[in-house]
Motif scaffolding. Structure first.
Motif, PDB file in Angstrom:
ATOM      1  N   GLY A 103      -7.522  15.330  -5.624  1.00 32.40           N
ATOM      2  CA  GLY A 103      -6.792  14.076  -5.516  1.00 32.40           C
ATOM      3  C   GLY A 103      -5.888  14.039  -4.197  1.00 32.40           C
ATOM      4  N   GLN A 132       2.874  11.124  -8.698  1.00 30.53           N
ATOM      5  CA  GLN A 132       2.335  11.419  -9.983  1.00 30.53           C
ATOM      6  C   GLN A 132       1.431  12.636  -9.873  1.00 30.53           C
ATOM      7  OE1 GLN A 132       1.814  10.351 -13.127  1.00 30.53           O
ATOM      8  NE2 GLN A 132       3.770   9.307 -12.771  1.00 30.53           N
ATOM      9  N   LEU A 133       0.810  12.893  -8.501  1.00 29.32           N
ATOM     10  CA  LEU A 133      -0.054  13.893  -8.301  1.00 29.32           C
ATOM     11  C   LEU A 133       0.846  15.322  -8.299  1.00 29.32           C
ATOM     12  CD1 LEU A 133      -2.438  12.926  -5.417  1.00 29.32           C
ATOM     13  CD2 LEU A 133      -3.037  13.733  -7.696  1.00 29.32           C
ATOM     14  N   SER A 188      -9.123  12.035  -8.901  1.00 27.86           N
ATOM     15  CA  SER A 188      -7.976  12.993  -8.765  1.00 27.86           C
ATOM     16  C   SER A 188      -7.598  13.296 -10.171  1.00 27.86           C
ATOM     17  CB  SER A 188      -6.782  12.067  -8.165  1.00 27.86           C
ATOM     18  OG  SER A 188      -6.804  10.803  -9.003  1.00 27.86           O
ATOM     19  N   PHE A 219     -10.367   7.495  -5.571  1.00 20.33           N
ATOM     20  CA  PHE A 219      -9.151   8.339  -5.509  1.00 20.33           C
ATOM     21  C   PHE A 219      -8.887   8.378  -7.018  1.00 20.33           C
ATOM     22  CE2 PHE A 219      -4.780   8.013  -6.297  1.00 20.33           C
ATOM     23  CZ  PHE A 219      -4.380   9.525  -5.959  1.00 20.33           C
ATOM     24  N   LEU A 220      -8.820   7.209  -7.780  1.00 21.52           N
ATOM     25  CA  LEU A 220      -8.386   7.227  -9.059  1.00 21.52           C
ATOM     26  C   LEU A 220      -9.472   7.913 -10.081  1.00 21.52           C
ATOM     27  CD1 LEU A 220      -7.420   3.094  -9.394  1.00 21.52           C
ATOM     28  CD2 LEU A 220      -6.016   5.446  -9.190  1.00 21.52           C
ATOM     29  N   PHE A 238       0.881  -1.211   0.023  1.00 21.78           N
ATOM     30  CA  PHE A 238      -0.081   0.097   0.121  1.00 21.78           C
ATOM     31  C   PHE A 238       0.842   1.209   0.125  1.00 21.78           C
ATOM     32  CE2 PHE A 238      -2.491   3.335   2.434  1.00 21.78           C
ATOM     33  CZ  PHE A 238      -3.155   3.631   1.594  1.00 21.78           C
ATOM     34  N   ALA A 273       1.534   7.101  -6.286  1.00 27.34           N
ATOM     35  CA  ALA A 273       0.183   8.190  -6.753  1.00 27.34           C
ATOM     36  C   ALA A 273       0.573   9.507  -6.189  1.00 27.34           C
ATOM     37  CB  ALA A 273      -0.838   7.693  -5.972  1.00 27.34           C
ATOM     38  N   ILE A 298      -5.978  11.555 -12.135  1.00 28.23           N
ATOM     39  CA  ILE A 298      -4.768  10.612 -12.252  1.00 28.23           C
ATOM     40  C   ILE A 298      -4.696   9.684 -13.495  1.00 28.23           C
ATOM     41  CG2 ILE A 298      -5.084   8.633 -10.763  1.00 28.23           C
ATOM     42  CD1 ILE A 298      -2.313   9.855  -9.449  1.00 28.23           C
ATOM     43  N   LEU A 342      -5.829  11.326  -1.234  1.00 26.84           N
ATOM     44  CA  LEU A 342      -4.748  10.250  -0.984  1.00 26.84           C
ATOM     45  C   LEU A 342      -4.333  10.470   0.198  1.00 26.84           C
ATOM     46  CD1 LEU A 342      -2.965   8.554  -2.609  1.00 26.84           C
ATOM     47  CD2 LEU A 342      -1.340  10.414  -2.939  1.00 26.84           C
ATOM     48  N   PHE A 369       2.064   1.998  -3.395  1.00 25.28           N
ATOM     49  CA  PHE A 369       0.854   2.583  -4.035  1.00 25.28           C
ATOM     50  C   PHE A 369       0.774   4.200  -3.958  1.00 25.28           C
ATOM     51  CE2 PHE A 369      -3.609   4.192  -4.042  1.00 25.28           C
ATOM     52  CZ  PHE A 369      -3.596   4.152  -5.278  1.00 25.28           C
ATOM     53  N   VAL A 370       0.978   4.448  -2.664  1.00 27.29           N
ATOM     54  CA  VAL A 370       0.719   5.833  -2.016  1.00 27.29           C
ATOM     55  C   VAL A 370       1.910   6.725  -2.523  1.00 27.29           C
ATOM     56  CG1 VAL A 370       0.692   7.442   0.000  1.00 27.29           C
ATOM     57  CG2 VAL A 370      -0.695   5.352  -0.127  1.00 27.29           C
ATOM     58  N   VAL A 421      -9.739   3.682  -3.036  1.00 31.34           N
ATOM     59  CA  VAL A 421      -8.795   3.685  -4.054  1.00 31.34           C
ATOM     60  C   VAL A 421      -9.505   3.890  -5.273  1.00 31.34           C
ATOM     61  CG1 VAL A 421      -7.126   2.304  -5.518  1.00 31.34           C
ATOM     62  CG2 VAL A 421      -7.022   2.124  -3.163  1.00 31.34           C
ATOM     63  N   LEU A 442      -3.674   0.147 -12.535  1.00 25.09           N
ATOM     64  CA  LEU A 442      -2.682   0.995 -12.086  1.00 25.09           C
ATOM     65  C   LEU A 442      -1.401   0.968 -13.009  1.00 25.09           C
ATOM     66  CD1 LEU A 442      -2.342   0.406  -8.192  1.00 25.09           C
ATOM     67  CD2 LEU A 442      -3.633   2.324  -9.229  1.00 25.09           C
ATOM     68  N   ILE A 491      -6.276   3.799   5.407  1.00 20.25           N
ATOM     69  CA  ILE A 491      -5.831   2.288   5.022  1.00 20.25           C
ATOM     70  C   ILE A 491      -4.399   2.045   5.635  1.00 20.25           C
ATOM     71  CG2 ILE A 491      -5.449   0.916   3.156  1.00 20.25           C
ATOM     72  CD1 ILE A 491      -7.632   2.712   1.487  1.00 20.25           C
ATOM     73  N   ARG A 507       0.686  18.343 -14.248  1.00 21.40           N
ATOM     74  CA  ARG A 507       0.009  17.421 -15.319  1.00 21.40           C
ATOM     75  C   ARG A 507      -0.028  18.025 -16.508  1.00 21.40           C
ATOM     76  NH1 ARG A 507      -1.556  13.044 -14.122  1.00 21.40           N
ATOM     77  NH2 ARG A 507      -3.356  13.286 -15.652  1.00 21.40           N
ATOM     78  N   LEU A 514      -6.609   8.573   2.392  1.00 17.22           N
ATOM     79  CA  LEU A 514      -6.429   7.093   1.938  1.00 17.22           C
ATOM     80  C   LEU A 514      -5.208   6.552   2.885  1.00 17.22           C
ATOM     81  CD1 LEU A 514      -6.108   6.584  -1.886  1.00 17.22           C
ATOM     82  CD2 LEU A 514      -7.211   5.091  -0.147  1.00 17.22           C
ATOM     83  N   ALA A 515      -4.204   7.317   2.807  1.00 14.54           N
ATOM     84  CA  ALA A 515      -2.990   7.295   3.498  1.00 14.54           C
ATOM     85  C   ALA A 515      -3.302   7.086   5.090  1.00 14.54           C
ATOM     86  CB  ALA A 515      -1.828   8.063   3.608  1.00 14.54           C
TER      87      ALA A 515
END
Lengths: 176, 650
Positions: free
Chosen positions: B311, A23-24, B295, B291-292, A13, A20, B297, B315, A16-17, B288, B370, B322, A28, B318-319
């Motif tokens: 986003g 990327q954020l 965001s 979020f996807l 996880f 992500a 993303i 996130l 993933f964070v 998730v 992903l 989760i 963009r 989420l962090a």
């Protein structure tokens, strides 16, 4: 330690964070590239969308000179917003070919009357056939096509004032 | 005033969520009864206030109050009332408010109804629920306020995306949300039980109805969403492996695994850590996915609000949630022993294998979704579609279907393969027959597999009913049989659609006849029609099946003017053996019209199967609730008798 396996999900996880989050924070890319970049334009031939400009076929794009192919429609509001930029591009030497999507001749004519006509040719794509074939999903979109009919660049959405130079640069690159 | 009332209620609900968190944590750590007594009422009030806030938003949309930014951006005074109401959740802010409302309502319901859990676990669960809700309140109040006023009221609203102006889609998001958010309850239960180390069969029985409920809504939501995409988008397909679709499929896969492992925990006190893990993962997948989608993303055909700031907010949530839950899991999972042992060849064994395979499929979908994100970090842009998902998914789906066919015949704890041979051989024979027939008709590998496995599974699903007294059979068993049969039917529908669909693109003049498969179709007329906020060209098609009595189909090409958008309204003729699907294109040369036709044999089985899966879940849920009610009545009567006796002897 036997319990380490219970931390595997947390590890995955976190990965993933991390990705992500990375990327954020990246600037963009506003514009999505089509998978068609670098691909040749498909075979097509379209009737003229208005009486005073000829239609378009693949052969017209393969005359050795790079061009802009602009996908537009009279019913599309951002296309009207884009008109001054297209005029500027034309004034600075760009050849622009128009593809009118799902449109009526009289509507296209009225649109060009009102917002100006920067196009050398305008083809009528009544069923979005070419549009879909070159990986465009909306109007307006602009493609840079080189002299051999290869797609070099795709711009999604209307061209803004500050993007005119960038588009000209892409066009120059396609000519080299 | 309405907007301000809604906003005030939202702030108060957020404050109560904070109270729920703090008092829940304190109560779980001390023996202070007064603090403990505030947890449940706080949860109930939080739910009520949040629901009130959402009701205010719906009212604003019903009145088309154009001084509110959200209404002006997403509604229009000319829109039909049903879509005005749907407009309140058909956008980012409104759907987040709906999300937290469902969460608050669920928390309130647990607080009111749940009596089986140890009180401390209950408090830890409600504290978790409050904690999760708090993050979403913060999100709404600081980053996505749905009640924001415009400095100057708008003259007219912007409308609602015409693609969303469809009755199916008006109710698609709330259905999915009930599923997503229902999984937040499973998450809170899992964390609560983990914190208090109370992972018991009672905990599993308390959690099961919530998992079942969420799973039913997810199933209905996905099925309805797929049918909507099929008839509204006019492209004739029903699944695209789009990130948004995957965002609902992934929690469904996790919830399906959870549903089965929670049953093992309830019945056999096994798979404790695994069940907790799945409880965390299922809700994680909801988040998730959110979020996807939110965001920006990932690029998707129906991307929502493309906004990196939001986003980042999701996130961070989420962090915290989760990551926090997984960290607690890492620390505590070792201390909850794995419970009862069982042999590999047993009902538990089959469920474990199925669970592992479902998780593998989840992994395949997650990785595919992903993957573009991963490669983009290295500057490569790719899109992942059916060429990856279909074969790689099939690699795990095929063995899963085999285990699914065999599992229901096995006994708990230990069994012999020899005892269950007969029904499995029968199912196998049916599968092989279907396999041979499919090969004979010359279709692709995956459709052949689909047809063979679908047929075999259909037989295997109903065979457990053989030799049982059907009237005495528990509802939960009926549920399982029907849900498994639903999977088989869906599979048959998918395989049949991909194997036998016929497509025809024709340019026809009025009066002309064309055909696709067994259908003859005449274009009788093309006429303009108009609706409340659109105009359209409507074709009149006379379709006759094998020269029979013709039926009329009326596909439309609609133009909405606020906002300007064109949509296709396909027309469907449904027969028992499939659907004729017709789309009207634009005018072609020489006064002719583009008409796109598909004949899709047995395609409807896909959604019929989906509905049966949900129905199976519903039966299981009703059965469990009835058993529960009975047990409570028996307990109450026993308590009354004891009290009577005590009175007599006193």
């Amino acid at each position: 330690m036997r319990g380490w396996r219970f931390f595997v999900p947390l590890g995955l996880f976190s990965l993933f964070v991390g990705i992500a989050g990375y990327q954020l924070t990246q600037p963009r890319e506003e514009f999505v590239e089509s998978a068609m970049i670098g691909q040749p334009m498909p075979q097509f031939a379209m009737r003229a969308a208005v009486p005073d400009r000829p239609g378009v076929s693949l052969a017209d794009l393969k005359d050795g000179k790079p061009k802009l192919v602009n996908i537009f429609a009279s019913w599309c509001v951002p296309c009207a917003a884009e008109a001054p930029q297209l005029a500027a591009l034309e004034a600075r030497g760009a050849t622009i070919v128009g593809i009118a999507i799902r449109d009526r001749p009289e509507d296209v004519a009225a649109f060009l009357q009102r917002y100006g006509n920067p196009y050398t040719r305008i083809g009528a794509d009544d069923v979005s056939e070419l549009q879909l074939a070159i990986g465009s999903s909306g109007v307006p979109e602009t493609f840079v096509v080189d002299g051999n009919g290869i797609i070099r660049f795709q711009h999604i959405g209307d061209i803004r004032e500050n993007q005119v130079d960038m588009i000209l640069e892409k066009l120059r690159e396609a000519g080299a | 005033m309405i907007a301000e009332l809604g906003l005030a209620a939202l702030w108060m609900a957020a404050a109560l969520a904070a109270l729920q968190l703090v008092s829940g944590v304190l109560a779980a750590r001390s023996d202070n009864l007064e603090i403990a007594a505030t947890v449940r009422p706080a949860a109930v009030m939080q739910g009520v206030l949040c629901a009130f806030s959402f009701a205010m938003l719906v009212w604003l949309f019903a009145r088309t109050d154009l001084s509110v930014k959200l209404v002006a951006a997403n509604s229009h005074s000319l829109k039909p009332m049903i879509y005005k109401l749907a407009g309140s959740w058909g956008n980012h802010e409104g759907s987040m408010l709906l999300w937290v409302t469902v969460m608050g309502a669920a928390g309130g319901l647990i607080a009111l109804l749940e009596r089986r859990l140890p009180e401390r676990t209950m408090q830890a669960t409600l504290a978790t629920q409050g904690f999760v809700a708090l993050g979403f309140y913060a999100f709404l109040l600081f980053s996505s306020n749905p009640f924001e006023r415009l400095p100057m009221p708008a003259v007219e609203g912007n409308g609602l995306n015409p693609l969303l102006q469809d009755i199916g889609l008006a109710f698609h998001p709330p259905t999915l949300y009930l599923g997503y958010v229902g999984l937040s309850v499973a998450f809170s239960f899992a964390v609560g039980a983990l914190v208090t180390r109370a992972v018991t069969p009672d905990f599993a029985r308390a959690m099961r109805p919530w998992v079942l409920g969420a799973w039913i809504f997810l199933t209905v939501g996905i099925t309805a969403g797929s049918y909507w995409a099929y008839y509204e988008l006019g492209w004739g397909g029903w699944w695209f492996w789009d990130p948004v679709e995957n965002a609902s499929l992934m929690p469904w896969l996790a919830a399906t695994a959870l549903l089965h492992s929670v049953s093992v925990l309830a019945a056999r006190d096994a798979l404790r850590a695994w069940t907790i893990m799945l409880g965390v993962v299922a809700f994680s997948m909801s988040m998730v996915g959110t979020f996807l989608v939110r965001s920006g993303i990932l690029t998707s055909v129906h991307a929502f609000a493309v906004d990196p700031e939001r986003g980042t907010f999701i996130l961070v949530l989420l962090a915290i949630y989760i990551g926090g839950a997984l960290a607690v899991f890492g620390l505590r999972a070792g201390t909850i022993s794995e419970g009862e042992r069982f042999a590999l060849v047993s009902r538990e064994g089959a469920l474990v294998v199925n669970n592992v395979l479902l998780s593998a499929i989840l992994g395949v979908v997650l990785l595919g979704t992903l993957y573009p994100l991963l490669t983009e970090a290295f500057g490569v842009r790719v899109s992942v579609g059916p060429p990856y998902f279909d074969p790689v998914g099939a690699l795990f789906v095929v063995p899963m279907l085999l285990v699914m066919a065999a599992g229901p015949f096995l006994r708990w704890r230990r069994d012999r393969v020899g005892r269950v041979q007969k029904p499995l051989i029968l199912a196998g024979v049916v599968a092989i027959a279907a396999f041979v027939a499919a090969i004979a008709s010359g279709i692709g590998v995956l459709p052949i597999l689909g047809l063979a496995l679908g047929a075999g599974l259909a037989v295997a699903s109903v065979l457990p009913l053989r030799g049982r007294n059907l009237r005495r059979l528990p509802l939960a068993t009926w549920g399982m049989v029907i849900a498994h049969l639903g999977i088989a039917l869906s599979l048959l529908g998918m395989a049949s659609d991909s194997a036998y669909s016929l497509e025809k693109l024709a340019a026809v003049a009025v009066g002309d006849v064309t055909g696709v498969g067994p259908w003859q179709i005449q274009l009788a007329a093309v006429e303009p029609v108009s609706g409340p906020n659109w105009t359209a060209l409507e074709a009149n098609l006379l379709a006759s099946y094998r020269g029979g009595e013709p039926i009329t189909l009326a596909p439309q090409a609609r133009s909405f003017w606020q906002p300007v958008q064109e949509t296709t309204e396909s027309a469907l003729a449904t027969r028992w053996n499939g659907q004729l699907y017709a789309v009207l294109g634009k005018a072609a040369e020489g006064g002719r019209w583009q008409v796109r036709l598909w004949w899709k044999p047995f395609v409807t089985l896909i959604w019929l199967g989906g509905m049966m899966i949900a129905l199976g879940g519903l039966l299981a849920l009703l059965g469990r609730l009835r058993d529960d009610l009975r047990r409570r009545t028996v307990q109450r009567k026993a308590a009354e008798r004891r009290a009577d006796r005590a009175e007599l002897t006193a």
